[in-house]
Design a protein around this motif. Structure first.
Motif, PDB file in Angstrom:
ATOM      1  N   ALA A  33      61.192 -84.209  39.209  1.00 17.41           N
ATOM      2  CA  ALA A  33      61.460 -83.191  38.183  1.00 17.41           C
ATOM      3  C   ALA A  33      60.869 -81.834  38.469  1.00 17.41           C
ATOM      4  O   ALA A  33      61.228 -80.451  38.398  1.00 17.41           O
ATOM      5  N   LEU A  34      59.863 -82.737  36.909  1.00 19.85           N
ATOM      6  CA  LEU A  34      59.332 -81.631  36.486  1.00 19.85           C
ATOM      7  C   LEU A  34      58.365 -80.584  37.011  1.00 19.85           C
ATOM      8  O   LEU A  34      57.984 -79.696  36.634  1.00 19.85           O
ATOM      9  N   LEU A  35      57.623 -81.125  38.419  1.00 15.77           N
ATOM     10  CA  LEU A  35      56.556 -80.372  39.447  1.00 15.77           C
ATOM     11  C   LEU A  35      57.395 -79.604  39.747  1.00 15.77           C
ATOM     12  O   LEU A  35      57.034 -78.269  40.255  1.00 15.77           O
ATOM     13  N   LEU A  36      58.849 -79.438  40.228  1.00 13.81           N
ATOM     14  CA  LEU A  36      59.590 -78.871  41.402  1.00 13.81           C
ATOM     15  C   LEU A  36      59.832 -77.482  40.089  1.00 13.81           C
ATOM     16  O   LEU A  36      60.098 -76.316  40.466  1.00 13.81           O
ATOM     17  N   LEU A  37      60.306 -77.384  38.731  1.00  6.84           N
ATOM     18  CA  LEU A  37      60.791 -77.031  37.955  1.00  6.84           C
ATOM     19  C   LEU A  37      59.661 -75.848  37.643  1.00  6.84           C
ATOM     20  O   LEU A  37      59.903 -74.470  37.534  1.00  6.84           O
ATOM     21  N   THR A  38      58.057 -76.636  36.969  1.00  5.85           N
ATOM     22  CA  THR A  38      56.771 -75.525  36.987  1.00  5.85           C
ATOM     23  C   THR A  38      56.713 -74.940  39.042  1.00  5.85           C
ATOM     24  O   THR A  38      56.467 -73.320  38.429  1.00  5.85           O
ATOM     25  N   ASN A  39      56.739 -75.901  39.162  1.00  2.00           N
ATOM     26  CA  ASN A  39      56.214 -74.753  40.589  1.00  2.00           C
ATOM     27  C   ASN A  39      57.355 -73.618  40.578  1.00  2.00           C
ATOM     28  O   ASN A  39      57.169 -73.057  41.401  1.00  2.00           O
ATOM     29  N   THR A  40      59.192 -73.849  40.387  1.00  2.00           N
ATOM     30  CA  THR A  40      59.701 -72.536  40.844  1.00  2.00           C
ATOM     31  C   THR A  40      59.488 -71.778  40.752  1.00  2.00           C
ATOM     32  O   THR A  40      59.744 -70.051  40.918  1.00  2.00           O
ATOM     33  N   GLN A  41      59.372 -72.333  39.197  1.00  2.00           N
ATOM     34  CA  GLN A  41      59.983 -70.915  38.375  1.00  2.00           C
ATOM     35  C   GLN A  41      58.536 -70.950  37.465  1.00  2.00           C
ATOM     36  O   GLN A  41      59.022 -71.544  35.791  1.00  2.00           O
TER      37      GLN A  41
END
Length: 199
Positions: A123-131
């Motif tokens: 989830a953290l990887l997704l958040l940092t990659n999305t924005q």
């Protein structure tokens, strides 16, 4: 995604209510005077690991040459499986991250994957990659979710006596249902983004 919704997502993934019986079982053979120390130590280790993934998320994605869509789809699948195990726990009673070992717990399984599990990391990887420009917001969300999780787990003995195992189990399954819904949304978002790029 807002900071608050990210914090709620991370809180649901950490699943403090579902971890209460497991953490109490892990600490039953630890001297009473050391239990709080062990729990604080494990929570701080989990926070350090999650902050490392938050700060180094972009570097990890670049090294592995992963795209946002891949992380979104994979994260949705992992969260879905975690949610399923929360709603339908395994028959062996090992909880959402398997059976416990013997002796005083150190890092595994309380810190990892108890609090800082693969789903939280994804989830953290997704958040940092999305924005990627909102790292400070994601850090606030992570700290908020971790703080709420820590308070609940540090009060686990009182909550277990007050609420009882049946109420905690019901709350965990409700949280599992919410996590399943979030995972489906994440999966569909990844598929939609991939199809849009393919077109």
């Amino acid at each position: 995604m807002t900071t608050l919704s990210a914090a709620i997502l991370l809180f649901l993934i950490m699943d403090p209510l579902g971890n209460i019986p497991i953490f109490l079982t892990l600490l039953k053979d630890v001297a009473p005077r050391r239990r709080r120390y062990v729990m604080v130590r494990e929570l701080l280790i989990a926070l350090a690991v999650l902050l490392g993934f938050l700060m180094g998320g972009q570097l990890i994605l670049k090294l592995l040459q992963l795209r946002q869509e891949s992380i979104s789809i994979a994260g949705g699948i992992v969260l879905f499986l975690i949610g399923i195990r929360m709603v339908f726990p395994p028959a062996d009673g090992g909880g959402i991250f398997g059976k416990q070992g013997e002796g005083e717990p150190f890092i595994v399984p309380m810190a990892i994957p108890g609090v800082a599990g693969p789903s939280a990391m994804a989830a953290l990887l997704l958040l940092t990659n999305t924005q990627p420009g909102r790292t400070a917001d994601w850090a606030i969300a992570l700290l908020g979710a971790w703080l709420a999780t820590s308070v609940i787990l540090l009060c686990s003995t009182y909550l277990f006596r007050w609420l009882g195992e049946s109420v905690l189990t019901a709350l965990e399954r409700v949280m599992g249902m919410l996590l399943i819904a979030l995972s489906v949304q994440m999966f569909l978002g990844g598929v939609a983004a991939y199809l849009h790029l393919a077109i």
